[in-house]
Design an enzyme around this catalytic site. Structure first.
Site, PDB file in Angstrom:
ATOM      1  N   LYS A  10       0.749  -1.105  -0.067  1.00 33.71           N
ATOM      2  CA  LYS A  10      -0.041   0.054  -0.141  1.00 33.71           C
ATOM      3  C   LYS A  10       0.831   1.297  -0.050  1.00 33.71           C
ATOM      4  CE  LYS A  10      -4.379  -1.644   1.372  1.00 33.71           C
ATOM      5  NZ  LYS A  10      -5.562  -1.865   2.417  1.00 33.71           N
ATOM      6  N   LYS A  12      -4.630 -10.989  -6.097  1.00 39.53           N
ATOM      7  CA  LYS A  12      -5.916 -11.663  -5.447  1.00 39.53           C
ATOM      8  C   LYS A  12      -7.081 -10.790  -5.762  1.00 39.53           C
ATOM      9  CE  LYS A  12      -6.345  -8.915  -1.173  1.00 39.53           C
ATOM     10  NZ  LYS A  12      -7.234  -8.966  -0.028  1.00 39.53           N
ATOM     11  N   LYS A  57     -11.711  -5.852  -3.351  1.00 40.78           N
ATOM     12  CA  LYS A  57     -12.758  -4.914  -3.666  1.00 40.78           C
ATOM     13  C   LYS A  57     -12.371  -3.555  -4.168  1.00 40.78           C
ATOM     14  CE  LYS A  57     -14.116  -5.597   1.045  1.00 40.78           C
ATOM     15  NZ  LYS A  57     -13.837  -4.916   2.105  1.00 40.78           N
TER      16      LYS A  57
HETATM   17  P1  ATP Z   1      -9.734  -5.887  -0.666  1.00 43.26           P
HETATM   18  O1  ATP Z   1      -8.154  -6.017  -0.736  1.00 43.26           O
HETATM   19  O2  ATP Z   1     -10.432  -6.969  -1.536  1.00 43.26           O
HETATM   20  O3  ATP Z   1     -10.223  -4.441  -0.951  1.00 43.26           O
HETATM   21  P2  ATP Z   1      -9.283  -6.583   2.106  1.00 43.26           P
HETATM   22  O4  ATP Z   1      -8.296  -7.483   2.037  1.00 43.26           O
HETATM   23  O5  ATP Z   1      -8.886  -5.103   2.092  1.00 43.26           O
HETATM   24  O6  ATP Z   1     -10.317  -6.308   0.724  1.00 43.26           O
HETATM   25  P3  ATP Z   1     -11.378  -7.020   3.853  1.00 43.26           P
HETATM   26  O7  ATP Z   1     -12.700  -6.808   3.325  1.00 43.26           O
HETATM   27  O8  ATP Z   1     -11.225  -6.648   5.429  1.00 43.26           O
HETATM   28  O9  ATP Z   1     -10.256  -6.877   3.187  1.00 43.26           O
HETATM   29  O10 ATP Z   1     -11.220  -8.668   3.997  1.00 43.26           O
HETATM   30  C1  ATP Z   1     -12.179  -9.404   4.655  1.00 43.26           C
HETATM   31  C2  ATP Z   1     -11.805 -10.968   4.738  1.00 43.26           C
HETATM   32  O11 ATP Z   1     -11.716 -11.408   3.403  1.00 43.26           O
HETATM   33  C3  ATP Z   1     -10.473 -11.087   5.113  1.00 43.26           C
HETATM   34  O12 ATP Z   1     -10.473 -12.353   5.942  1.00 43.26           O
HETATM   35  C4  ATP Z   1      -9.548 -11.439   3.879  1.00 43.26           C
HETATM   36  O13 ATP Z   1      -8.570 -12.373   4.352  1.00 43.26           O
HETATM   37  C5  ATP Z   1     -10.561 -12.092   3.316  1.00 43.26           C
HETATM   38  N1  ATP Z   1     -10.162 -11.836   1.652  1.00 43.26           N
HETATM   39  C6  ATP Z   1     -10.045 -10.718   1.143  1.00 43.26           C
HETATM   40  N2  ATP Z   1      -9.682 -10.837  -0.258  1.00 43.26           N
HETATM   41  C7  ATP Z   1      -9.829 -12.617  -0.422  1.00 43.26           C
HETATM   42  C8  ATP Z   1      -9.411 -13.175  -1.554  1.00 43.26           C
HETATM   43  N3  ATP Z   1      -9.194 -12.621  -2.594  1.00 43.26           N
HETATM   44  N4  ATP Z   1      -9.477 -14.624  -1.394  1.00 43.26           N
HETATM   45  C9  ATP Z   1      -9.951 -14.991  -0.221  1.00 43.26           C
HETATM   46  N5  ATP Z   1     -10.139 -14.257   0.885  1.00 43.26           N
HETATM   47  C10 ATP Z   1      -9.922 -13.016   0.899  1.00 43.26           C
END
Ligand code: ATP
Ligand code: LTN
Length: 332
Positions: free
Chosen positions: A111, A195, A198
């Site tokens: 980040k 990965k 969002k």
């Molecule tokens: P993003 O990076 O997608 O914007 P994030 O990782 O910042 O989202 P959260 O919304 O807080 O975060 O994640 C919620 C849960 O989803 C966490 O347990 C995270 O590990 C899981 N998670 C996020 N992305 C993935 C993925 N691509 N595959 C599996 N689990 C995921």
């Protein structure tokens, strides 16, 4: 009963990565564990959020918890900023952590990539300490999350052990991460080496739990695959189709080997068409439950009760910590 804690940031609609990596576990664990699930709005503001959207996303995530099957009669559901002890414990843990260990966090490195120190927000640096506070505040045994959170859980463990050792007393329960074999890391549909996220710009890189059937179809039909048209699981050489196989497998309950056999010699077209159907079948009930729950008064009641219960648990652990550190005046 062992205690479970996890959180999701209200930064947008959840995608199938969030669901398969984390939320599916939330539901599975609630029958034989004491579960606490949080909407972590304090974490969301580490990067600027539009206030109106943030308020709305908080309720969206809470409604999605319920829509996927988290049951408020079994689990506590609450909003992080409604329990002040999270920020209070976070400060104490900040004073027990080192710059070096926070600088090593890969999420922080990602980040802050390409930015000068002078313009890196402090919040994305100290973010994992707040997450450790979330976890340690509830004497948590198990933290169900996706693979990307492994290093953060490790930090929460290190901080718990460090404080316990310092006072030669068990102040904090040392938590463990829980990661699924399949689904712990769902990859982006347009770039299967990163990965599913969002916040990625291309909306067809993900499937959101609230997407229409038409959008789901378009995203899957467009998903990047290779040119040899063999439905085979090989993450290194065939990351695109391997990711789709994982998604198919968890949604359908069929093993990857079974799917490989089923689609032998049939190419990607058939496979993708069936995957569209399996995905829509899994997601559309969540979407319709969401619409109903999001509008209901019941949702607000669940969050009020959740905050009350969470506060009661957190206050005790915070007091124990203040006593260990000698903060404030002694109270009963
Ligand atoms: P993003 O990076 O997608 O914007 P994030 O990782 O910042 O989202 P959260 O919304 O807080 O975060 O994640 C919620 C849960 O989803 C966490 O347990 C995270 O590990 C899981 N998670 C996020 N992305 C993935 C993925 N691509 N595959 C599996 N689990 C995921
Ligand atoms: N950092 C997590 C969200 C999160 C969390 C937590 C997860 C904040 N606090 C406590 C489990 C336990 C993420 O997924 N980005």
């Amino acid at each position: 009963m062992k205690r479970v804690f996890s959180g999701v940031q209200p930064t947008g609609n959840l995608h199938i990565g969030n669901y398969l990596g984390a939320l599916k576990q939330f539901v599975e664990l609630q029958d034989d564990h004491e579960c606490i699930y949080c909407v972590v709005d304090m974490h969301a503001i580490t990067l600027p959020q539009d206030p109106k959207e943030l308020r709305s996303h908080i309720l969206d995530i809470a409604a999605l918890y319920l829509a996927v099957g988290v049951d408020p009669s079994k689990s506590i559901i609450f909003v992080q900023s409604e329990v002040p002890a999270h920020t209070e414990l976070s400060w104490i843990l900040t004073c027990s952590s080192y710059m070096g260990e926070l600088q090593r966090m890969t999420q922080f490195k990602d980040k802050s990539k390409g930015r000068e120190n002078s313009s890196i927000p402090t919040g994305i640096f100290t973010y994992p300490v707040l997450m450790a506070a979330d976890i340690l505040l509830y004497d948590t045994d198990i933290v169900p999350v996706g693979n990307d959170q492994k290093q953060h859980i490790e930090l929460a463990r290190d901080l718990a052990i460090r404080v316990n050792n310092r006072f030669d007393k068990k102040i904090f329960q040392v938590p463990e991460g829980r990661f699924l074999k399949e689904g712990a890391r769902i990859m982006s549909l347009d770039d299967p080496t990163s990965k599913m996220s969002k916040s990625a710009e291309n909306e067809f890189s993900r499937i959101s739990l609230l997407d229409t059937d038409a959008k789901i179809k378009k995203a899957i039909m467009r998903a990047t695959t290779d040119s040899d048209a063999m439905v085979k699981f090989d993450v290194e050489n065939k990351p695109g189709i391997s990711n789709l196989l994982s998604i198919y497998s968890v949604f359908s309950g069929k093993s990857i080997e079974t799917l490989e056999k089923e689609y032998e010699g049939r190419g990607y077209g058939d496979f993708k068409k069936d995957l569209v159907e399996v995905t829509i079948d899994a997601i559309s009930p969540i979407r319709s439950r969401f619409e109903e729950i999001r509008q209901s008064e019941e949702l607000l009641k669940v969050l009020d009760e959740g905050a009350e219960k969470a506060n009661a648990i957190a206050e005790k652990v915070l007091k124990r910590t203040y006593d260990a550190f000698g903060m404030g005046r002694k109270r009963k």
